[in-house]
Design an enzyme around this catalytic site. Structure first.
Site, PDB file in Angstrom:
ATOM      1  N   PRO A 152      36.097  38.898  31.494  1.00 64.32           N
ATOM      2  CA  PRO A 152      37.002  39.989  31.139  1.00 64.32           C
ATOM      3  C   PRO A 152      37.820  40.521  32.307  1.00 64.32           C
ATOM      4  CG  PRO A 152      34.779  40.454  30.372  1.00 64.32           C
ATOM      5  CD  PRO A 152      34.725  39.148  31.085  1.00 64.32           C
ATOM      6  N   ASN A 153      39.074  40.782  32.007  1.00 62.63           N
ATOM      7  CA  ASN A 153      40.031  41.432  32.920  1.00 62.63           C
ATOM      8  C   ASN A 153      40.525  40.548  34.054  1.00 62.63           C
ATOM      9  OD1 ASN A 153      40.066  44.039  31.601  1.00 62.63           O
ATOM     10  ND2 ASN A 153      37.968  44.253  32.320  1.00 62.63           N
TER      11      ASN A 153
ATOM     12  N   ARG B 161      46.181  43.763  39.113  1.00 63.24           N
ATOM     13  CA  ARG B 161      44.972  44.567  39.088  1.00 63.24           C
ATOM     14  C   ARG B 161      44.701  45.151  40.468  1.00 63.24           C
ATOM     15  NH1 ARG B 161      39.148  42.221  37.178  1.00 63.24           N
ATOM     16  NH2 ARG B 161      38.182  44.277  37.022  1.00 63.24           N
TER      17      ARG B 161
ATOM     18  N   TYR C 227      41.600  43.716  44.757  1.00 60.79           N
ATOM     19  CA  TYR C 227      41.773  42.311  44.368  1.00 60.79           C
ATOM     20  C   TYR C 227      43.027  41.712  44.992  1.00 60.79           C
ATOM     21  CZ  TYR C 227      38.223  43.677  41.008  1.00 60.79           C
ATOM     22  OH  TYR C 227      37.070  44.146  40.447  1.00 60.79           O
TER      23      TYR C 227
ATOM     24  N   ASN D 168      33.119  33.405  37.430  1.00 57.02           N
ATOM     25  CA  ASN D 168      33.345  34.808  37.780  1.00 57.02           C
ATOM     26  C   ASN D 168      33.437  35.541  36.449  1.00 57.02           C
ATOM     27  OD1 ASN D 168      34.176  37.338  38.467  1.00 57.02           O
ATOM     28  ND2 ASN D 168      35.784  36.687  39.882  1.00 57.02           N
TER      29      ASN D 168
ATOM     30  N   ALA E 106      32.951  42.066  34.771  1.00 55.14           N
ATOM     31  CA  ALA E 106      31.939  43.112  34.592  1.00 55.14           C
ATOM     32  C   ALA E 106      30.747  42.647  33.755  1.00 55.14           C
ATOM     33  CB  ALA E 106      32.576  44.352  33.971  1.00 55.14           C
TER      34      ALA E 106
ATOM     35  N   HIS F 252      27.268  42.151  35.327  1.00 54.18           N
ATOM     36  CA  HIS F 252      26.327  43.240  35.572  1.00 54.18           C
ATOM     37  C   HIS F 252      25.521  43.625  34.336  1.00 54.18           C
ATOM     38  CE1 HIS F 252      28.929  43.297  39.007  1.00 54.18           C
ATOM     39  NE2 HIS F 252      29.957  43.693  38.278  1.00 54.18           N
TER      40      HIS F 252
ATOM     41  N   ASP G  41      21.452  33.693  29.777  1.00 58.02           N
ATOM     42  CA  ASP G  41      20.744  32.662  29.011  1.00 58.02           C
ATOM     43  C   ASP G  41      21.623  31.432  28.788  1.00 58.02           C
ATOM     44  OD1 ASP G  41      18.578  34.299  28.978  1.00 58.02           O
ATOM     45  OD2 ASP G  41      18.620  34.728  26.832  1.00 58.02           O
TER      46      ASP G  41
ATOM     47  N   GLU H 147      27.974  31.542  41.260  1.00 56.92           N
ATOM     48  CA  GLU H 147      28.591  32.827  40.887  1.00 56.92           C
ATOM     49  C   GLU H 147      29.588  33.225  41.979  1.00 56.92           C
ATOM     50  OE1 GLU H 147      25.561  35.862  40.804  1.00 56.92           O
ATOM     51  OE2 GLU H 147      27.027  37.492  40.687  1.00 56.92           O
TER      52      GLU H 147
ATOM     53  N   HIS I  74      32.640  36.129  43.221  1.00 57.15           N
ATOM     54  CA  HIS I  74      33.365  37.393  43.030  1.00 57.15           C
ATOM     55  C   HIS I  74      34.406  37.539  44.119  1.00 57.15           C
ATOM     56  CE1 HIS I  74      30.566  38.616  39.967  1.00 57.15           C
ATOM     57  NE2 HIS I  74      29.612  38.176  40.754  1.00 57.15           N
ATOM     58  N   LEU I  75      35.572  37.958  43.729  1.00 60.10           N
ATOM     59  CA  LEU I  75      36.650  38.176  44.695  1.00 60.10           C
ATOM     60  C   LEU I  75      36.298  39.333  45.623  1.00 60.10           C
ATOM     61  CD1 LEU I  75      39.402  37.790  42.011  1.00 60.10           C
ATOM     62  CD2 LEU I  75      39.318  36.391  44.087  1.00 60.10           C
ATOM     63  N   SER I  76      35.758  40.396  45.047  1.00 58.31           N
ATOM     64  CA  SER I  76      35.434  41.592  45.828  1.00 58.31           C
ATOM     65  C   SER I  76      33.969  41.551  46.264  1.00 58.31           C
ATOM     66  CB  SER I  76      35.698  42.849  44.986  1.00 58.31           C
ATOM     67  OG  SER I  76      34.801  42.900  43.895  1.00 58.31           O
TER      68      SER I  76
ATOM     69  N   ARG J  55      30.095  47.956  46.463  1.00 58.96           N
ATOM     70  CA  ARG J  55      30.867  48.832  45.583  1.00 58.96           C
ATOM     71  C   ARG J  55      29.904  49.774  44.833  1.00 58.96           C
ATOM     72  NH1 ARG J  55      35.150  45.276  42.426  1.00 58.96           N
ATOM     73  NH2 ARG J  55      35.887  47.370  41.863  1.00 58.96           N
TER      74      ARG J  55
ATOM     75  N   ARG K 126      27.528  47.998  40.050  1.00 59.02           N
ATOM     76  CA  ARG K 126      28.186  46.718  40.307  1.00 59.02           C
ATOM     77  C   ARG K 126      27.364  45.846  41.271  1.00 59.02           C
ATOM     78  NH1 ARG K 126      33.720  46.321  38.841  1.00 59.02           N
ATOM     79  NH2 ARG K 126      34.261  48.508  39.043  1.00 59.02           N
TER      80      ARG K 126
HETATM   81  C1  DQA Z   1      34.635  40.881  39.982  1.00 58.78           C
HETATM   82  C2  DQA Z   1      33.748  42.096  40.259  1.00 58.78           C
HETATM   83  C3  DQA Z   1      33.307  42.741  38.967  1.00 58.78           C
HETATM   84  O1  DQA Z   1      32.472  43.860  39.225  1.00 58.78           O
HETATM   85  C4  DQA Z   1      34.517  43.230  38.206  1.00 58.78           C
HETATM   86  O2  DQA Z   1      34.115  43.800  36.981  1.00 58.78           O
HETATM   87  C5  DQA Z   1      35.520  42.155  38.001  1.00 58.78           C
HETATM   88  C6  DQA Z   1      35.818  41.262  39.117  1.00 58.78           C
HETATM   89  C7  DQA Z   1      35.178  40.266  41.289  1.00 58.78           C
HETATM   90  O3  DQA Z   1      35.682  39.153  41.224  1.00 58.78           O
HETATM   91  O4  DQA Z   1      35.139  40.905  42.334  1.00 58.78           O
HETATM   92  O5  DQA Z   1      36.149  42.066  36.951  1.00 58.78           O
HETATM   93  O6  DQA Z   1      33.852  39.904  39.336  1.00 58.78           O
END
Ligand code: DQA
Length: 151
Positions: free
Chosen positions: A10-11, A18, A23, A74, A77, A80, A87, A98, A100-102, A107, A111
């Site tokens: 998502p997102n 964003r 990001y 990735n 959210a 979390h 599963d 896994e 994550h950009l951030s 944070r 998160r």
């Molecule tokens: C993310 C970190 C997540 O907490 C956040 O909800 C994202 C992006 C990252 O790539 O840093 O959508 O996965």
């Protein structure tokens, strides 16, 4: 040729506009092209998929069991909170990294928790786009380790 799955949750389709403090200013298609080029250097094919819906992400992982040598994920959210994705990742039975950009560990407290991590062979956070290249290195090591184990 080996093929891997690049899965975004998502997102992440909103990358590029964003929160620029957190990001990188890269769109998702640009990011996918970057990762596809890096995978190509290893002679790996890449299929990329993004969805804002948990069910579609689970479907994509179930389908990937038919063809994927491994996956970079990735899950935004859902990282979390989604035991269902944990599963599905376990059920894939292929190495998953896994990404994550951030730096999620620095944070908000909610998160800092990743419920999918136990189903992953490695993780990269806080390295922006370059983190995907590192994740590919980790994936290559995990795939090689499994192939070694099968011999
Ligand atoms: C993310 C970190 C997540 O907490 C956040 O909800 C994202 C992006 C990252 O790539 O840093 O959508 O996965």
């Amino acid at each position: 040729m080996k093929e891997i799955l690049l899965l975004h949750g998502p997102n992440l389709n909103a990358l590029g506009r964003r929160d620029p403090e957190i990001y990188p200013r890269i769109t998702l298609p640009e990011l996918e092209a970057r990762v596809r080029a890096w995978a190509g250097e290893r002679r790996w094919g890449l299929r990329a998929f993004q969805s804002n819906s948990e069910g579609a992400l689970i479907d994509a992982l179930q389908e990937a069991a038919e063809w994927a040598a491994g996956a970079l994920v990735n899950l935004g959210a859902l990282t979390h909170s989604s035991y269902a994705l944990h599963d599905a990742l376990l059920d894939l039975s292929r190495p998953v990294i896994e990404v994550h950009l951030s730096a999620i560990s620095q944070r908000e407290p909610w998160r800092r928790v990743s419920v999918i991590r136990p189903a992953c062979r490695g993780f990269v956070e806080g390295r922006g786009v370059e983190g995907y290249r590192l994740a590919l290195d980790l994936l290559a090591a995990a795939v090689a380790e499994d192939e070694e184990g099968e011999r």
